[in-house]
Design an enzyme around this catalytic site. Sequence first.
Site, PDB file in Angstrom:
ATOM      1  CD  GLU A   1      -2.896  -2.962   3.102  1.00 50.17           C
ATOM      2  OE1 GLU A   1      -3.413  -3.809   2.360  1.00 50.17           O
ATOM      3  OE2 GLU A   1      -1.664  -2.829   3.232  1.00 50.17           O
TER       4      GLU A   1
ATOM      5  CB  SER B   1      -0.962   0.002   1.186  1.00 54.82           C
ATOM      6  OG  SER B   1      -0.256   0.017   2.402  1.00 54.82           O
ATOM      7  CG  HIS B   2       2.431   3.290   2.405  1.00 59.99           C
ATOM      8  ND1 HIS B   2       1.524   2.503   3.086  1.00 59.99           N
ATOM      9  CD2 HIS B   2       2.009   4.554   2.560  1.00 59.99           C
ATOM     10  CE1 HIS B   2       0.617   3.270   3.650  1.00 59.99           C
ATOM     11  NE2 HIS B   2       0.886   4.517   3.350  1.00 59.99           N
TER      12      HIS B   2
HETATM   13  P1  NDP Z   1      -0.938  -3.030   9.761  1.00 64.35           P
HETATM   14  O1  NDP Z   1      -2.244  -3.148  10.472  1.00 64.35           O
HETATM   15  O2  NDP Z   1      -0.708  -3.885   8.581  1.00 64.35           O
HETATM   16  O3  NDP Z   1       0.243  -3.295  10.769  1.00 64.35           O
HETATM   17  C1  NDP Z   1       0.406  -2.462  11.896  1.00 64.35           C
HETATM   18  C2  NDP Z   1       1.571  -2.936  12.728  1.00 64.35           C
HETATM   19  O4  NDP Z   1       1.172  -4.107  13.425  1.00 64.35           O
HETATM   20  C3  NDP Z   1       2.818  -3.296  11.914  1.00 64.35           C
HETATM   21  O5  NDP Z   1       3.939  -2.861  12.613  1.00 64.35           O
HETATM   22  C4  NDP Z   1       2.736  -4.835  11.860  1.00 64.35           C
HETATM   23  O6  NDP Z   1       4.010  -5.451  11.734  1.00 64.35           O
HETATM   24  C5  NDP Z   1       2.127  -5.148  13.199  1.00 64.35           C
HETATM   25  N1  NDP Z   1       1.421  -6.422  13.208  1.00 64.35           N
HETATM   26  C6  NDP Z   1       0.553  -6.889  12.278  1.00 64.35           C
HETATM   27  N2  NDP Z   1       0.093  -8.093  12.633  1.00 64.35           N
HETATM   28  C7  NDP Z   1       0.697  -8.401  13.805  1.00 64.35           C
HETATM   29  C8  NDP Z   1       0.642  -9.515  14.683  1.00 64.35           C
HETATM   30  N3  NDP Z   1      -0.125 -10.560  14.426  1.00 64.35           N
HETATM   31  N4  NDP Z   1       1.391  -9.495  15.793  1.00 64.35           N
HETATM   32  C9  NDP Z   1       2.183  -8.430  16.083  1.00 64.35           C
HETATM   33  N5  NDP Z   1       2.276  -7.342  15.291  1.00 64.35           N
HETATM   34  C10 NDP Z   1       1.537  -7.332  14.168  1.00 64.35           C
HETATM   35  O7  NDP Z   1      -0.669  -1.489   9.351  1.00 64.35           O
HETATM   36  P2  NDP Z   1      -1.720  -0.338   9.008  1.00 64.35           P
HETATM   37  O8  NDP Z   1      -2.608  -0.885   7.973  1.00 64.35           O
HETATM   38  O9  NDP Z   1      -2.313   0.204  10.240  1.00 64.35           O
HETATM   39  O10 NDP Z   1      -0.751   0.773   8.382  1.00 64.35           O
HETATM   40  C11 NDP Z   1      -0.053   0.473   7.184  1.00 64.35           C
HETATM   41  C12 NDP Z   1       0.906   1.587   6.837  1.00 64.35           C
HETATM   42  O11 NDP Z   1       0.217   2.723   6.383  1.00 64.35           O
HETATM   43  C13 NDP Z   1       1.828   2.067   7.948  1.00 64.35           C
HETATM   44  O12 NDP Z   1       3.147   1.908   7.483  1.00 64.35           O
HETATM   45  C14 NDP Z   1       1.488   3.543   8.114  1.00 64.35           C
HETATM   46  O13 NDP Z   1       2.594   4.378   8.417  1.00 64.35           O
HETATM   47  C15 NDP Z   1       0.936   3.875   6.755  1.00 64.35           C
HETATM   48  N6  NDP Z   1       0.059   5.044   6.772  1.00 64.35           N
HETATM   49  C16 NDP Z   1       0.512   6.249   6.307  1.00 64.35           C
HETATM   50  C17 NDP Z   1      -0.309   7.362   6.320  1.00 64.35           C
HETATM   51  C18 NDP Z   1       0.156   8.714   5.868  1.00 64.35           C
HETATM   52  O14 NDP Z   1      -0.633   9.635   5.833  1.00 64.35           O
HETATM   53  N7  NDP Z   1       1.407   8.915   5.547  1.00 64.35           N
HETATM   54  C19 NDP Z   1      -1.706   7.267   6.764  1.00 64.35           C
HETATM   55  C20 NDP Z   1      -2.043   5.972   7.275  1.00 64.35           C
HETATM   56  C21 NDP Z   1      -1.198   4.895   7.253  1.00 64.35           C
HETATM   57  P3  NDP Z   1       4.456  -6.118  10.322  1.00 64.35           P
HETATM   58  O15 NDP Z   1       4.769  -4.950   9.436  1.00 64.35           O
HETATM   59  O16 NDP Z   1       5.620  -6.958  10.643  1.00 64.35           O
HETATM   60  O17 NDP Z   1       3.275  -6.917   9.831  1.00 64.35           O
END
Ligand code: NDP
Length: 336
Positions: A186, A45-46
């Site tokens: 996403e 997604s990024h």
């Molecule tokens: P996710 O829900 O995919 O993941 C969030 C965090 O939780 C990650 O660090 C992930 O680690 C961790 N995680 C996921 N599953 C587990 C698990 N089972 N146990 C432990 N940890 C877990 O991310 P989001 O969808 O919330 O966000 C995605 C991205 O979007 C982020 O990088 C965010 O910075 C970006 N974003 C940017 C914005 C902007 O305006 N610039 C706005 C909104 C979001 P892992 O990566 O290892 O899965």
Amino acid sequence: MTATLSIDALHALVAGALTRHGASQAQADAVARTVTAAERDGAASHGIFRVPGYVASLVSGKVTGDAVPTLTYPAPAVVSVDAGLGFAPLALETGIPALVQVARETGVAALTIRNCFHFAALWPEVEAVAAEGLVGLAATAATPMVAPAGARVPFFGTNPLAFAFPRPNGPPLVFDQAAAAMARGEIMLAAEAGEQVPEQVGIDAEGQPSTDPAAILGGAQLPFGGYKGSSIALMVELLAGAVAGDLFSPEAGRADNRDGGPPRGGEFLLALDIARFGHGEGWRARSEAFLDALSALDGVRLPGARRHANRATALAQGVSPDPNRLKTLRTLAGAD
Ligand code: NDP
């Protein structure tokens, strides 16, 4: 057919697409580093999914493609970068070395990025801080997409918060999560793939619960965890809007020209040097023992583990982006 590219080849395509549409080499390279890092770590997604948006914002003139960030020190432990209405990544690359240097002197330091356009994941910047042995925390707002708890209209951005903690024998522990139940990228990818999203991700334009990504994109996303995620989104608004001194999400929404590119938005970063907190070096071994005990629990994996596994594979074998998105990227880069 799916093509496999080296990280360097992907970087060249992304940077080429941006310079071809008016970005300076420095701006283009900084954006390309975050985009290719996202592809490398399996954060689609990024990744290159975002390049058409970056290009659109150059074409529309919303973003200053040759902006040169400027660094100032408004207070002894505060570093500020004015991004000059360019993209956030170059401003971050300008500010982070100064943030790290100041945090090593004072124990605690903040970096604010202002007058920039933000579209990226936050883990690269906190990972960079933790790679220097410091604790990192980062937050940025966006445009109205998330309904605050109790509301039925978008007001908060998806407002990510990222945290990184240094580890002596490997990559830092990092989590990076939107305050929304699901990142907007996403939901857009689900809409593109014709898939439904889980319940509690969003509501439609009438305020009714929906699992249809298109209906949610036209309605509002929901915060994770109800009012608790809503308060995290609120905190992020105040850190990025008030502390960093850029726009709150509603202001950024009104200012945006809807070109599909990144919205205006600042970023707040905090760095902590634990070595300066007066209790010696024992925290390293104690934190490792704590994290080892956590990892040993049945069913637990540490945040960031998925990205690091993807990274190891991509560094060894290259990346295989979605073929349609790669085709679009090649066209934007004039590589076809
Ligand atoms: P996710 O829900 O995919 O993941 C969030 C965090 O939780 C990650 O660090 C992930 O680690 C961790 N995680 C996921 N599953 C587990 C698990 N089972 N146990 C432990 N940890 C877990 O991310 P989001 O969808 O919330 O966000 C995605 C991205 O979007 C982020 O990088 C965010 O910075 C970006 N974003 C940017 C914005 C902007 O305006 N610039 C706005 C909104 C979001 P892992 O990566 O290892 O899965």
